[in-house]
Motif scaffolding. Structure first.
Motif, PDB file in Angstrom:
ATOM      1  N   ASN A  59      -0.252  -6.115  14.298  1.00 26.44           N
ATOM      2  CA  ASN A  59      -0.008  -7.172  15.286  1.00 26.44           C
ATOM      3  C   ASN A  59      -1.247  -7.996  15.588  1.00 26.44           C
ATOM      4  OD1 ASN A  59       2.595  -6.378  15.300  1.00 26.44           O
ATOM      5  ND2 ASN A  59       2.582  -5.474  17.346  1.00 26.44           N
ATOM      6  N   SER A  60      -2.421  -7.398  15.381  1.00 23.71           N
ATOM      7  CA  SER A  60      -3.635  -8.162  15.639  1.00 23.71           C
ATOM      8  C   SER A  60      -4.167  -8.826  14.364  1.00 23.71           C
ATOM      9  CB  SER A  60      -4.701  -7.244  16.243  1.00 23.71           C
ATOM     10  OG  SER A  60      -5.012  -6.229  15.322  1.00 23.71           O
ATOM     11  N   GLY A  61      -3.465  -8.622  13.249  1.00 20.21           N
ATOM     12  CA  GLY A  61      -3.871  -9.285  12.007  1.00 20.21           C
ATOM     13  C   GLY A  61      -4.973  -8.566  11.252  1.00 20.21           C
ATOM     14  N   HIS A  62      -5.182  -7.288  11.545  1.00 20.55           N
ATOM     15  CA  HIS A  62      -6.184  -6.498  10.817  1.00 20.55           C
ATOM     16  C   HIS A  62      -5.526  -5.618   9.775  1.00 20.55           C
ATOM     17  CE1 HIS A  62      -8.475  -7.653  14.429  1.00 20.55           C
ATOM     18  NE2 HIS A  62      -9.461  -7.731  13.540  1.00 20.55           N
ATOM     19  N   LEU A  63      -6.346  -5.069   8.866  1.00 22.00           N
ATOM     20  CA  LEU A  63      -5.804  -4.174   7.851  1.00 22.00           C
ATOM     21  C   LEU A  63      -5.524  -2.800   8.450  1.00 22.00           C
ATOM     22  CD1 LEU A  63      -7.985  -4.902   4.668  1.00 22.00           C
ATOM     23  CD2 LEU A  63      -5.725  -5.805   5.247  1.00 22.00           C
ATOM     24  N   VAL A  64      -4.457  -2.188   8.019  1.00 24.36           N
ATOM     25  CA  VAL A  64      -4.108  -0.829   8.402  1.00 24.36           C
ATOM     26  C   VAL A  64      -5.034   0.110   7.606  1.00 24.36           C
ATOM     27  CG1 VAL A  64      -2.224   0.870   8.286  1.00 24.36           C
ATOM     28  CG2 VAL A  64      -1.739  -1.511   8.903  1.00 24.36           C
ATOM     29  N   PRO A  65      -5.493   1.235   8.210  1.00 21.89           N
ATOM     30  CA  PRO A  65      -6.409   2.123   7.476  1.00 21.89           C
ATOM     31  C   PRO A  65      -5.871   2.537   6.101  1.00 21.89           C
ATOM     32  CG  PRO A  65      -6.246   2.795   9.772  1.00 21.89           C
ATOM     33  CD  PRO A  65      -5.249   1.682   9.582  1.00 21.89           C
ATOM     34  N   ASP A  66      -6.797   2.580   5.133  1.00 20.66           N
ATOM     35  CA  ASP A  66      -6.446   2.848   3.734  1.00 20.66           C
ATOM     36  C   ASP A  66      -5.574   4.074   3.511  1.00 20.66           C
ATOM     37  OD1 ASP A  66      -7.781   0.694   2.840  1.00 20.66           O
ATOM     38  OD2 ASP A  66      -9.496   1.777   2.010  1.00 20.66           O
ATOM     39  N   GLU A  67      -5.939   5.188   4.162  1.00 14.44           N
ATOM     40  CA  GLU A  67      -5.235   6.434   3.837  1.00 14.44           C
ATOM     41  C   GLU A  67      -3.733   6.321   4.125  1.00 14.44           C
ATOM     42  OE1 GLU A  67      -7.881   6.076   5.642  1.00 14.44           O
ATOM     43  OE2 GLU A  67      -7.613   6.854   7.680  1.00 14.44           O
ATOM     44  N   ILE A  68      -3.372   5.591   5.178  1.00 17.36           N
ATOM     45  CA  ILE A  68      -1.949   5.418   5.507  1.00 17.36           C
ATOM     46  C   ILE A  68      -1.236   4.636   4.402  1.00 17.36           C
ATOM     47  CG2 ILE A  68      -0.322   4.314   7.120  1.00 17.36           C
ATOM     48  CD1 ILE A  68      -2.292   4.789   9.357  1.00 17.36           C
ATOM     49  N   VAL A  69      -1.836   3.501   4.045  1.00 15.93           N
ATOM     50  CA  VAL A  69      -1.191   2.595   3.096  1.00 15.93           C
ATOM     51  C   VAL A  69      -1.171   3.191   1.679  1.00 15.93           C
ATOM     52  CG1 VAL A  69      -1.159   0.230   2.247  1.00 15.93           C
ATOM     53  CG2 VAL A  69      -2.074   0.705   4.492  1.00 15.93           C
ATOM     54  N   THR A  70      -2.277   3.789   1.287  1.00 18.83           N
ATOM     55  CA  THR A  70      -2.385   4.319  -0.065  1.00 18.83           C
ATOM     56  C   THR A  70      -1.369   5.428  -0.314  1.00 18.83           C
ATOM     57  OG1 THR A  70      -4.690   3.686  -0.186  1.00 18.83           O
ATOM     58  CG2 THR A  70      -3.978   5.394  -1.714  1.00 18.83           C
ATOM     59  N   GLN A  71      -1.220   6.303   0.659  1.00 17.93           N
ATOM     60  CA  GLN A  71      -0.242   7.378   0.555  1.00 17.93           C
ATOM     61  C   GLN A  71       1.175   6.818   0.381  1.00 17.93           C
ATOM     62  OE1 GLN A  71      -0.719  10.858   0.637  1.00 17.93           O
ATOM     63  NE2 GLN A  71       1.424  10.697  -0.005  1.00 17.93           N
ATOM     64  N   MET A  72       1.470   5.777   1.158  1.00 15.50           N
ATOM     65  CA  MET A  72       2.796   5.154   1.107  1.00 15.50           C
ATOM     66  C   MET A  72       3.089   4.570  -0.279  1.00 15.50           C
ATOM     67  SD  MET A  72       3.675   2.704   4.359  1.00 15.50           S
ATOM     68  CE  MET A  72       3.194   1.327   3.353  1.00 15.50           C
ATOM     69  N   VAL A  73       2.095   3.887  -0.839  1.00 14.47           N
ATOM     70  CA  VAL A  73       2.260   3.244  -2.147  1.00 14.47           C
ATOM     71  C   VAL A  73       2.431   4.301  -3.240  1.00 14.47           C
ATOM     72  CG1 VAL A  73       1.053   1.878  -3.910  1.00 14.47           C
ATOM     73  CG2 VAL A  73       1.027   1.144  -1.536  1.00 14.47           C
ATOM     74  N   GLN A  74       1.607   5.319  -3.170  1.00 18.08           N
ATOM     75  CA  GLN A  74       1.647   6.375  -4.170  1.00 18.08           C
ATOM     76  C   GLN A  74       3.031   7.034  -4.194  1.00 18.08           C
ATOM     77  OE1 GLN A  74      -1.416   9.229  -3.458  1.00 18.08           O
ATOM     78  NE2 GLN A  74      -1.219  10.172  -5.480  1.00 18.08           N
ATOM     79  N   THR A  75       3.539   7.338  -2.997  1.00 21.64           N
ATOM     80  CA  THR A  75       4.854   7.966  -2.886  1.00 21.64           C
ATOM     81  C   THR A  75       5.939   7.061  -3.473  1.00 21.64           C
ATOM     82  OG1 THR A  75       4.114   9.009  -0.851  1.00 21.64           O
ATOM     83  CG2 THR A  75       6.489   8.998  -1.246  1.00 21.64           C
ATOM     84  N   ARG A  76       5.877   5.778  -3.116  1.00 20.40           N
ATOM     85  CA  ARG A  76       6.932   4.861  -3.547  1.00 20.40           C
ATOM     86  C   ARG A  76       6.928   4.644  -5.064  1.00 20.40           C
ATOM     87  NH1 ARG A  76      10.641   3.544  -5.026  1.00 20.40           N
ATOM     88  NH2 ARG A  76      12.183   1.984  -4.426  1.00 20.40           N
ATOM     89  N   LEU A  77       5.736   4.505  -5.641  1.00 20.39           N
ATOM     90  CA  LEU A  77       5.659   4.229  -7.083  1.00 20.39           C
ATOM     91  C   LEU A  77       6.044   5.433  -7.930  1.00 20.39           C
ATOM     92  CD1 LEU A  77       2.425   2.061  -7.505  1.00 20.39           C
ATOM     93  CD2 LEU A  77       4.793   1.309  -7.459  1.00 20.39           C
ATOM     94  N   SER A  78       6.000   6.620  -7.326  1.00 16.34           N
ATOM     95  CA  SER A  78       6.326   7.813  -8.119  1.00 16.34           C
ATOM     96  C   SER A  78       7.829   8.108  -8.133  1.00 16.34           C
ATOM     97  CB  SER A  78       5.546   9.012  -7.599  1.00 16.34           C
ATOM     98  OG  SER A  78       6.000   9.304  -6.300  1.00 16.34           O
ATOM     99  N   LEU A  79       8.627   7.363  -7.380  1.00 20.46           N
ATOM    100  CA  LEU A  79      10.082   7.585  -7.407  1.00 20.46           C
ATOM    101  C   LEU A  79      10.661   7.126  -8.752  1.00 20.46           C
ATOM    102  CD1 LEU A  79      11.152   6.533  -3.772  1.00 20.46           C
ATOM    103  CD2 LEU A  79      10.645   8.821  -4.663  1.00 20.46           C
ATOM    104  N   PRO A  80      11.759   7.788  -9.180  1.00 23.11           N
ATOM    105  CA  PRO A  80      12.309   7.521 -10.521  1.00 23.11           C
ATOM    106  C   PRO A  80      12.677   6.058 -10.769  1.00 23.11           C
ATOM    107  CG  PRO A  80      13.459   9.364  -9.466  1.00 23.11           C
ATOM    108  CD  PRO A  80      12.474   8.855  -8.482  1.00 23.11           C
TER     109      PRO A  80
END
Ligand code: AP5
Length: 222
Positions: A59-80
């Protein structure tokens, strides 16, 4: 013939048209669209732990901490589905450390598209943007108005789309864009995004068709 699943990355400043082009790319190429912004907004509206942590940053226009986002991406890309249909990664990586995380996981795109749009256009696009919470479609009050009154009445604005917050997002983008250029230099295609969306898409379609053909030839020749 069976086509090879494409791996595509799209980057560019806030409101450069990533989401708009992704809608068109998905229609044509059937890739799985993985947008970190969309994933995070879904977590926020569902009120999850991740969403609660991410909300203030977004909401303030800053980046969300890496560990949150990276985990999310990794999980999503590994789905069949992402493995079978190929993927379209939108809004990630956004910093050197995120780019390094992907490299470490051996996740590499075939091509990285970067949309280039002047600052003044970006601000106007953000301020006029509206989203349809029902279909997820992206509108603009001037450039892409809704098709009818029913849709119009349910459109919402993003809390980070005020002029002031867009400027801060743009500043953060500029501080980080070198990391993308240096990591993906050899497969990076910079396009002029300040044209009608169909024109931008037609260039993207040409590039992706070429990459797809190239991948198929490589597969055939073993
Ligand atoms: P995110 O959702 O990724 O926002 P963004 O990068 O700022 O990009 P936008 O969604 O604003 O724009 P877009 O390029 O998709 O443009 P659009 O197609 O909608 O991220 C939001 C937040 O989440 C971040 O600030 C951060 O907090 C967090 N986050 C996300 N990823 C993160 C990460 N990796 N690490 C840490 N934090 C992260 O188009 C914009 C408008 O222009 C629309 O109204 C559209 O209709 C119009 N338009 C589009 N194309 C054209 C055209 N050719 N001509 C005229 N108008 C057009």
């Amino acid at each position: 013939s069976q086509s090879v699943p494409l791996k595509v990355m799209i980057s560019g400043a806030p409101a450069s048209g990533k989401g708009t082009q992704c809608e068109l790319i998905v229609q044509k190429f059937g890739l799985v669209h993985v947008s970190t912004g969309d994933l995070l907004r879904a977590e926020v509206s569902a009120g999850t732990d991740i969403g609660n942590k991410a909300k203030e940053y977004m909401n303030s226009g800053h980046l969300v901490p890496d560990e949150i986002v990276t985990q999310m991406v990794q999980t999503r890309l590994s789905l069949p589905d992402a493995k079978e249909r190929g993927w379209l990664l939108d809004g990630y990586p956004r910093s050197l450390s995120q780019a390094e995380s992907l490299e470490k996981m051996n996740i590499r795109p075939d091509i990285c598209i970067m949309l280039d749009v002047p600052d003044t256009t970006l601000i106007e696009r953000c301020v006029g943007r509206r989203l349809d919470p029902v279909t997820g479609k992206i509108y603009h009050i001037k450039y892409f108005p809704p098709e009818n009154e029913e849709i119009k009445s349910r459109l919402v604005t993003r809390p980070d789309d005020t002029e002031e917050k867009v400027k801060s997002r743009l500043q953060i983008y500029k501080e980080n864009t070198n990391a993308i250029v240096s990591t993906y230099g050899s497969i990076l295609k910079k396009l002029n995004g300040n044209r009608p969306k169909e024109e931008v898409f037609s260039e993207i379609r040409g590039l992706l068709t070429d990459v797809q053909k190239q991948r198929e030839d490589e597969t055939k020749s073993g």
